[in-house]
Design a protein around this motif. Structure first.
Motif, PDB file in Angstrom:
ATOM      1  N   GLY A  69       0.794  -1.220   0.000  1.00 46.48           N
ATOM      2  CA  GLY A  69       0.000   0.000   0.000  1.00 46.48           C
ATOM      3  C   GLY A  69       0.826   1.269   0.000  1.00 46.48           C
ATOM      4  N   GLU A  70       2.161   1.146   0.102  1.00 45.12           N
ATOM      5  CA  GLU A  70       3.037   2.309   0.214  1.00 45.12           C
ATOM      6  C   GLU A  70       3.608   2.733  -1.139  1.00 45.12           C
ATOM      7  OE1 GLU A  70       6.233   1.631   2.879  1.00 45.12           O
ATOM      8  OE2 GLU A  70       4.964   1.162   4.593  1.00 45.12           O
ATOM      9  N   ARG A 141      -8.332   7.921  -0.841  1.00 50.24           N
ATOM     10  CA  ARG A 141      -6.967   7.499  -1.181  1.00 50.24           C
ATOM     11  C   ARG A 141      -6.160   8.673  -1.733  1.00 50.24           C
ATOM     12  NH1 ARG A 141      -6.473   1.857  -4.486  1.00 50.24           N
ATOM     13  NH2 ARG A 141      -7.930   0.535  -3.328  1.00 50.24           N
ATOM     14  N   HIS A 146      -1.316  10.224   2.971  1.00 49.09           N
ATOM     15  CA  HIS A 146      -1.132   8.993   3.754  1.00 49.09           C
ATOM     16  C   HIS A 146       0.367   8.758   3.956  1.00 49.09           C
ATOM     17  CE1 HIS A 146      -5.412   8.087   3.279  1.00 49.09           C
ATOM     18  NE2 HIS A 146      -5.271   8.509   2.040  1.00 49.09           N
ATOM     19  N   ASN A 149       1.837   3.229   7.129  1.00 53.22           N
ATOM     20  CA  ASN A 149       1.349   1.974   6.568  1.00 53.22           C
ATOM     21  C   ASN A 149       0.174   1.464   7.388  1.00 53.22           C
ATOM     22  OD1 ASN A 149       1.222  -1.092   6.305  1.00 53.22           O
ATOM     23  ND2 ASN A 149       2.651  -0.573   4.667  1.00 53.22           N
ATOM     24  N   GLU A 150      -0.950   1.211   6.712  1.00 59.01           N
ATOM     25  CA  GLU A 150      -2.176   0.804   7.396  1.00 59.01           C
ATOM     26  C   GLU A 150      -2.032  -0.556   8.078  1.00 59.01           C
ATOM     27  OE1 GLU A 150      -6.261  -1.142   7.377  1.00 59.01           O
ATOM     28  OE2 GLU A 150      -4.498  -1.635   6.156  1.00 59.01           O
ATOM     29  N   PHE A 157      -1.866   5.472  11.073  1.00 57.68           N
ATOM     30  CA  PHE A 157      -2.539   5.636   9.786  1.00 57.68           C
ATOM     31  C   PHE A 157      -3.922   6.254   9.969  1.00 57.68           C
ATOM     32  CE2 PHE A 157      -5.402   4.168   6.466  1.00 57.68           C
ATOM     33  CZ  PHE A 157      -4.676   4.343   5.295  1.00 57.68           C
ATOM     34  N   TYR A 161      -5.416  10.064   9.259  1.00 55.91           N
ATOM     35  CA  TYR A 161      -6.544  10.125   8.321  1.00 55.91           C
ATOM     36  C   TYR A 161      -7.741  10.851   8.942  1.00 55.91           C
ATOM     37  CZ  TYR A 161     -10.453   8.116   5.596  1.00 55.91           C
ATOM     38  OH  TYR A 161     -11.597   7.937   4.843  1.00 55.91           O
ATOM     39  N   THR A 213      -0.101   9.008  -1.660  1.00 55.06           N
ATOM     40  CA  THR A 213      -1.377   8.394  -2.047  1.00 55.06           C
ATOM     41  C   THR A 213      -1.407   6.970  -1.501  1.00 55.06           C
ATOM     42  OG1 THR A 213      -1.624   9.731  -4.047  1.00 55.06           O
ATOM     43  CG2 THR A 213      -2.740   7.604  -4.027  1.00 55.06           C
ATOM     44  N   TRP A 214      -2.571   6.527  -1.078  1.00 52.38           N
ATOM     45  CA  TRP A 214      -2.691   5.168  -0.541  1.00 52.38           C
ATOM     46  C   TRP A 214      -2.815   4.167  -1.686  1.00 52.38           C
ATOM     47  CZ3 TRP A 214      -1.140   2.227   2.872  1.00 52.38           C
ATOM     48  CH2 TRP A 214      -1.814   1.083   3.318  1.00 52.38           C
TER      49      TRP A 214
END
Length: 525
Positions: A69-70, A141, A146, A149-150, A157, A161, A213-214
């Motif tokens: 996701g990074e 997103r 972001h 890391n979720e 995270f 957010y 951006t996610w």
């Protein structure tokens, strides 16, 4: 002739990486490897040592610690691309791979395919208009930043957010970019890659935007390719065959998937199981082979859906709210004819319509083209008919001006059968039990997309037992449902037995039942 530089992002299994690099470069192609900086350092040393004498292998100059996701995944890809562009000036295409991918076509086939299709192969769906994102955040997103890391920093995270949402700290998308989304597995031409790298040297704002951006690996290349390349030069699909489960997890392929994988209209497949040693060996040998013919059957997705869906019974637990108070009426009689061979049921209802005054409607909830009267639009699609089925049937009773109606149903519609049997109307069910030859089952598999015209005979043969068992299981469920007014006619039964069942089902005398059953070709295929 096409010459491919494979961009390999990997983080484990050094033996598999070494083998993959040797197999793909043996046919004259190249590879640039990025090995995750988080991974085991001795593994990286081992890979570099094993491949140091291979002139067709290079390594990213800088390794990145990658996280799902990074931005790190995109940066790692860019580092490998820059290494490949510099090391392999004759490379015409750059193909994104992971360590779980393997070729399902020969190099000969792949090169010819790319030569004949001068396009970039990458999914590019409009981020806002498409439904590519099934669950989770969408616009957020992009419009929020972001930094964490979720998966590994969930608290940070979501705190970051939520604070941005609370204080309205949104940002603008670069105004000249139409954000696109799609699979991160692509194959791009050299000119396209050089244009992307050149744009990034000039546009720091693009990197600044996507770096926070996610899940940017699903949007970065997709957006830039669509921004730089005419739509006519983009094939909007991934060249890598991959599927996802109901839970959003990638489907893993094993040894017995070899024939199925070769029949798909793709060049590579992901993910190959680490334990599928036989499959890996066969696919490794395949890439360097010559003169191999690949009949494309394309049944992979529908076949997977069929096999994983077996045994799932009863997806509905209660009535829809619009059906709860929606009955056909106790004065009406509904006759349901249930048969997997639709042509057999249609012949029978033709006879019923000819010999009685009962209106008959064929596969109302299964066949889009079923002849129907105008019911105000509710009849126009299968979705509408199924969603409001009691309303549709009630309207058919009213249209025909009769209190008796015959409908055909597929045996898979047990929920529909049980729904009507639970109505206040008097409902009777007639199951038509047919014999199924292998030829019929093969035709059935092709009609429903479980096999293609070019599927290998061995693959089709393995399908026949589960299909036959599936049909038998549907029949068992109907017989075991304890339906009042259930009758059955069988292809294997004598005429007198079947005529007796028709007498009970329709409530007619023996002469009328004989007239209905007098077709000698009723069960013919």
């Amino acid at each position: 002739m096409a010459k491919i530089a494979y961009i390999l992002l990997c983080h484990k299994d050094p033996d598999a990486i070494i083998s993959q690099a040797e197999q793909l470069t043996a046919a004259g192609d190249c590879m640039a490897i990025h090995f995750d900086a988080r991974a085991n350092a001795p593994d990286y040393v081992r890979i570099r040592s094993a491949l140091k004498d291979n002139p067709n292998v290079t390594f990213a100059a800088k390794r990145i610690k990658c996280g799902w996701g990074e931005w790190s995944l995109v940066q790692a890809t860019l580092n490998a691309l820059q290494a490949a562009v510099a090391a392999f000036p004759r490379a015409t295409h750059f193909y994104m791979l992971s360590g779980d991918c393997m070729a399902i076509k020969t190099a000969e086939y792949t090169h010819r395919f790319l030569d004949e299709n001068d396009k970039d192969f990458i999914e590019c769906h409009d981020f806002f208009e498409s439904n590519w994102i099934k669950t989770g955040m969408k616009e957020d997103r992009l419009i929020y930043r972001h930094y964490f890391n979720e998966r590994t920093q969930a608290r940070r995270f979501y705190t970051s957010y939520e604070l941005q949402k609370r204080f309205g700290l949104t940002r603008d998308i670069p105004e000249d970019l139409q954000v696109m989304i799609g699979s991160q597995w692509w194959c791009l031409r050299r000119r396209t890659i050089e244009m992307i790298l050149d744009l990034l040297r000039q546009r720091r704002d693009v990197i600044q935007f996507f770096s926070t951006t996610w899940i940017p690996d699903e949007t970065f290349f997709q957006t830039l390719v669509r921004h730089l390349i005419p739509k006519t030069e983009i094939e909007n699909r991934t060249p890598t065959f991959l599927m996802f489960s109901d839970y959003g997890m990638p489907v893993t392929f094993y040894n017995d998937h070899y024939d199925m994988l070769l029949g798909q209209d793709y060049l590579f497949a992901r993910k190959i199981s680490p334990s599928a040693h036989d499959l890996k060996e066969r696919l490794g040998v395949l890439y360097a082979s010559e003169g191999v013919d690949f009949p494309i059957s394309g049944e992979g997705r529908s076949l997977h859906a069929f096999l994983t869906g077996r045994g799932r019974v009863g997806r509905r637990f209660t009535q829809r709210f619009w059906e709860a108070g929606n009955t056909l009426g106790p004065e009406r009689e509904l006759f349901l004819i249930v048969c997997k061979k639709w042509h057999v049921a249609k012949r029978l209802v033709d006879q019923i319509a000819l010999e009685t005054d009962i209106p008959c409607v064929e596969y109302l909830f299964n066949e889009q083209e079923t002849p129907l009267p105008d019911l105000g639009g509710i009849e126009t699609t299968l979705t509408k008919r199924s969603r409001h089925r009691r309303s549709v049937v009630r309207m058919l009773f009213e249209y025909f001006g009769k209190d008796r109606l015959v409908l055909c149903l597929d045996p898979a519609n047990l929920d529909v059968i049980e729904d009507f049997c639970g109505d206040t109307a008097k409902t009777r069910v007639l199951e038509i039990e047919c014999e199924y030859s292998d030829d019929y089952l093969i035709g059935h598999a092709r009609r429903v997309g479980l096999a293609g015209e070019n599927s290998p005979s061995e693959t089709v043969a393995r399908l026949l037992p589960p299909i036959r068992n599936d049909l038998a299981h549907e029949s068992e469920l109907i017989r075991g449902a304890g339906i009042d007014g259930y009758q059955r006619i069988r292809e294997a039964a004598d005429r007198a037995e079947n005529e007796a069942a028709i007498t009970e089902f329709l409530g007619v005398d023996a002469d009328k039942a004989q007239a209905v059953m007098r077709l000698d070709y009723l069960f013919s295929d």
